[in-house]
Motif scaffolding. Sequence first.
Motif, PDB file in Angstrom:
ATOM      1  N   PRO A 157       0.813  -1.230   0.000  1.00 32.40           N
ATOM      2  CA  PRO A 157       0.000   0.000   0.000  1.00 32.40           C
ATOM      3  C   PRO A 157       0.841   1.272   0.000  1.00 32.40           C
ATOM      4  O   PRO A 157       0.431   2.292  -0.563  1.00 32.40           O
ATOM      5  CB  PRO A 157      -0.823  -0.124   1.289  1.00 32.40           C
ATOM      6  N   VAL A 158       2.016   1.213   0.614  1.00 30.06           N
ATOM      7  CA  VAL A 158       2.909   2.381   0.588  1.00 30.06           C
ATOM      8  C   VAL A 158       3.347   2.668  -0.832  1.00 30.06           C
ATOM      9  O   VAL A 158       3.422   3.833  -1.259  1.00 30.06           O
ATOM     10  CB  VAL A 158       4.140   2.138   1.493  1.00 30.06           C
ATOM     11  N   SER A 159       3.636   1.622  -1.613  1.00 31.37           N
ATOM     12  CA  SER A 159       4.087   1.829  -2.994  1.00 31.37           C
ATOM     13  C   SER A 159       3.009   2.495  -3.839  1.00 31.37           C
ATOM     14  O   SER A 159       3.307   3.363  -4.674  1.00 31.37           O
ATOM     15  CB  SER A 159       4.483   0.488  -3.617  1.00 31.37           C
ATOM     16  N   ILE A 160       1.753   2.109  -3.622  1.00 32.71           N
ATOM     17  CA  ILE A 160       0.655   2.707  -4.386  1.00 32.71           C
ATOM     18  C   ILE A 160       0.493   4.183  -4.023  1.00 32.71           C
ATOM     19  O   ILE A 160       0.347   5.051  -4.902  1.00 32.71           O
ATOM     20  CB  ILE A 160      -0.650   1.930  -4.125  1.00 32.71           C
ATOM     21  N   ARG A 161       0.529   4.495  -2.735  1.00 32.59           N
ATOM     22  CA  ARG A 161       0.372   5.890  -2.310  1.00 32.59           C
ATOM     23  C   ARG A 161       1.582   6.737  -2.721  1.00 32.59           C
ATOM     24  O   ARG A 161       1.443   7.929  -3.009  1.00 32.59           O
ATOM     25  CB  ARG A 161       0.179   5.957  -0.787  1.00 32.59           C
ATOM     26  N   VAL A 210       8.302  -3.582  -5.295  1.00 33.25           N
ATOM     27  CA  VAL A 210       8.086  -4.179  -3.975  1.00 33.25           C
ATOM     28  C   VAL A 210       8.125  -5.696  -4.065  1.00 33.25           C
ATOM     29  O   VAL A 210       8.730  -6.378  -3.215  1.00 33.25           O
ATOM     30  CB  VAL A 210       6.739  -3.705  -3.382  1.00 33.25           C
ATOM     31  N   ALA A 211       7.494  -6.266  -5.103  1.00 36.44           N
ATOM     32  CA  ALA A 211       7.490  -7.723  -5.269  1.00 36.44           C
ATOM     33  C   ALA A 211       8.906  -8.263  -5.411  1.00 36.44           C
ATOM     34  O   ALA A 211       9.276  -9.263  -4.799  1.00 36.44           O
ATOM     35  CB  ALA A 211       6.641  -8.111  -6.483  1.00 36.44           C
ATOM     36  N   VAL A 212       9.720  -7.589  -6.231  1.00 34.04           N
ATOM     37  CA  VAL A 212      11.106  -8.025  -6.441  1.00 34.04           C
ATOM     38  C   VAL A 212      11.908  -7.892  -5.148  1.00 34.04           C
ATOM     39  O   VAL A 212      12.609  -8.812  -4.727  1.00 34.04           O
ATOM     40  CB  VAL A 212      11.769  -7.210  -7.570  1.00 34.04           C
ATOM     41  N   VAL A 242       2.605   9.374 -10.727  1.00 36.52           N
ATOM     42  CA  VAL A 242       3.105   8.452 -11.755  1.00 36.52           C
ATOM     43  C   VAL A 242       2.307   7.154 -11.673  1.00 36.52           C
ATOM     44  O   VAL A 242       1.532   6.940 -10.739  1.00 36.52           O
ATOM     45  CB  VAL A 242       4.614   8.143 -11.569  1.00 36.52           C
ATOM     46  N   GLN A 243       2.490   6.283 -12.673  1.00 35.43           N
ATOM     47  CA  GLN A 243       1.807   5.000 -12.683  1.00 35.43           C
ATOM     48  C   GLN A 243       2.351   4.106 -11.556  1.00 35.43           C
ATOM     49  O   GLN A 243       3.555   4.079 -11.301  1.00 35.43           O
ATOM     50  CB  GLN A 243       2.005   4.299 -14.033  1.00 35.43           C
ATOM     51  N   PRO A 244       1.478   3.344 -10.887  1.00 39.04           N
ATOM     52  CA  PRO A 244       1.929   2.582  -9.715  1.00 39.04           C
ATOM     53  C   PRO A 244       2.583   1.237 -10.029  1.00 39.04           C
ATOM     54  O   PRO A 244       3.172   0.624  -9.143  1.00 39.04           O
ATOM     55  CB  PRO A 244       0.633   2.371  -8.932  1.00 39.04           C
ATOM     56  N   ASP A 245       2.476   0.744 -11.270  1.00 38.87           N
ATOM     57  CA  ASP A 245       2.935  -0.617 -11.556  1.00 38.87           C
ATOM     58  C   ASP A 245       4.413  -0.825 -11.272  1.00 38.87           C
ATOM     59  O   ASP A 245       4.816  -1.863 -10.733  1.00 38.87           O
ATOM     60  CB  ASP A 245       2.623  -0.987 -13.009  1.00 38.87           C
ATOM     61  N   ALA A 246       5.255   0.133 -11.649  1.00 37.67           N
ATOM     62  CA  ALA A 246       6.696  -0.021 -11.405  1.00 37.67           C
ATOM     63  C   ALA A 246       6.980  -0.118  -9.908  1.00 37.67           C
ATOM     64  O   ALA A 246       7.849  -0.897  -9.479  1.00 37.67           O
ATOM     65  CB  ALA A 246       7.460   1.151 -12.017  1.00 37.67           C
ATOM     66  N   TRP A 258       7.388  -1.097 -17.261  1.00 36.57           N
ATOM     67  CA  TRP A 258       6.259  -0.430 -16.606  1.00 36.57           C
ATOM     68  C   TRP A 258       6.584   1.067 -16.491  1.00 36.57           C
ATOM     69  O   TRP A 258       6.933   1.550 -15.421  1.00 36.57           O
ATOM     70  CB  TRP A 258       5.993  -1.020 -15.226  1.00 36.57           C
ATOM     71  N   PRO A 259       6.488   1.806 -17.583  1.00 34.96           N
ATOM     72  CA  PRO A 259       6.890   3.224 -17.581  1.00 34.96           C
ATOM     73  C   PRO A 259       6.109   4.044 -16.542  1.00 34.96           C
ATOM     74  O   PRO A 259       4.927   3.802 -16.292  1.00 34.96           O
ATOM     75  CB  PRO A 259       6.564   3.701 -18.996  1.00 34.96           C
ATOM     76  N   LEU A 260       6.833   4.997 -15.952  1.00 34.66           N
ATOM     77  CA  LEU A 260       6.191   5.872 -14.971  1.00 34.66           C
ATOM     78  C   LEU A 260       5.288   6.893 -15.664  1.00 34.66           C
ATOM     79  O   LEU A 260       4.369   7.416 -15.067  1.00 34.66           O
ATOM     80  CB  LEU A 260       7.270   6.587 -14.142  1.00 34.66           C
TER      81      LEU A 260
END
Length: 592
Positions: A516-520, A536-538, A527-531, A590-592
């Motif tokens: 959730p921190v990464s999304i916020r 975080v997953a990596v 910017v786009q949240p996917d990157a 996953w471009p920002l």
Amino acid sequence: MTTSQILLFTLLGAIIILMLWGRWRYDMVAFAGLMVAVLLGIVPTSDAFYGFGNPTTVIVALVLVATAGLSRSGAVSRLARLISGQQRGTTAHILVFGTVGGLLSGFMNNIAALAMLMPVDLQTARKIGRGAGLTLMPLAFATILGGMLTLIGTPPNLIVSGFRADVLGEPYRMFDFLPVGGPVALAGIAFISFIGWRLIPRHETDAGPDMNGVRRRYVATLVVTENSLPATRRIEDARIEARKASVRIVGLRRRGQDIEGKLDDQVLEDGDVLILRADPAALDEFRSTSSLAFPDGKPEARARKDAEGQQLIECLVPVASDLVGRSVQSFGLMNRHDSVLIGLRRGGLAMRQGLSRQVLQPGDMLLLLVPESRMDETLAATSLLRIDGGSLPVQRERHMRSAIGLFVLAVLAASLGLTTMPIALGCVIIAYVLFGVLSVHEIYDHVDWPVIVLLGSMIPLGLALDETGGSALIAHGLAMVTQGYPAWLALVLLMAATMMLSDILNNNATTIIAAPVSIRLAEELQVQPDAFLMGVAVAASCAFLTPIGHQNNTLILGPGNYRFGDYWRMGLPLEVIVMAVAVPLLLIVWPL
């Protein structure tokens, strides 16, 4: 900060501290934290058990069962036998085993992948006289890296996918992780194969067939009988005989009491218990030549009567063993299986006191005396992993093609969007039962319930962190630190912080806090949240600095004779390589 935020941050801090302390199991700590959060009003009562029905938790359970079918069918064991058939140099061995381990981890639980390959690695090391400590850590790291290849490779991938579904309305697909995870895994495995293993320290302590070819030593006991040590009964002379067999006498117990003071002048009596430090082979040699007896496994040791053939075997306690969290005494190893715990090693150290009452943990190494006729039964009942050269158990090979085919069909169906991953895996499990790959009872045996409880408990806390504004507060702090700099720098800081937390905390709990921190943070930077989610997953998957960061690291601690400070020597440059490869790829894919 609001009152809710202060309470939640305090509670999360307490959970982290208790998990690091390790006195209570992490799942119970998380569940207790959830109950406290509900009582404090941080988590609504209606949402208290939301995490247990969350798709992420369900998929993790289904993946564990589905991949267990591959193991039970003998598919992984056959592959292990194929790759172990040749003698290779250390680099080539690590490259082959690491690649296979990484690929397996992309489609099955990485703990299970390591458990299947580790005995083969140890047997190969023993056959050619190479130190197992040189190859076990690379194998463990490779299986961790392989988990980044697919959605089902590791729970952190499933967790970030679940958060993406909640925020953006769509989860990640099966192979969305491959464009970043694939190159990261390739770079990591190449590093550990050609360079990394050379950085592992070589200890000159009592070890297994590891870096120095010395075997693991246990603190064990043997009982003096009327026929024992016929040439002498003085401890001083017995020590001379013991040294000839590479055994060290470290203590004497008489009528249940340890004899204090100088032992050399003591004269042995029938029923005395010698406390010895030795490797399994030397222990058995000294027992045989001196006509000593193994203890009977009772609190006050007496000579065990050998009614039939006995065998000493070394076993590792895996994560899924029925012995985890129990003592051999409470499990009834002696009464139910006529087996005796002779020695115990934990964290590279030989335990001495109260072996039968020790609560066993994943990664513990046991030296067991088992009747030959009941060996397979005992190993099956305890789910212990034999590591002393025993053959790999291969069961139900007639179902191998069915198990592989059904699993591949499920992956294809989910990848092509024909159905969702939980439904595809659920259908596989039903088919496993119908085709006889797994029985109904075995389905429940293969679910890692502590992980399920951890996820079910932490997910509501992660949602509360977001809903109370706690994640936005952390994200704002990171954004302020990187203000005026490119957004990718915030990504680097987020990944570095996640990696650091994952090295000391369960990676699933780390992901639930960081996602959730990464999304916020992405929202804060516009910017786009996917990157950031993928980052975080990596980062959460890459816990290479300590033996407690990932369960695979814990499992190899004893067999490899590693110390706590050995991991970072290869792990630190590996984490740097992961960051160097992952960040540019994240920005491209996953471009920002």
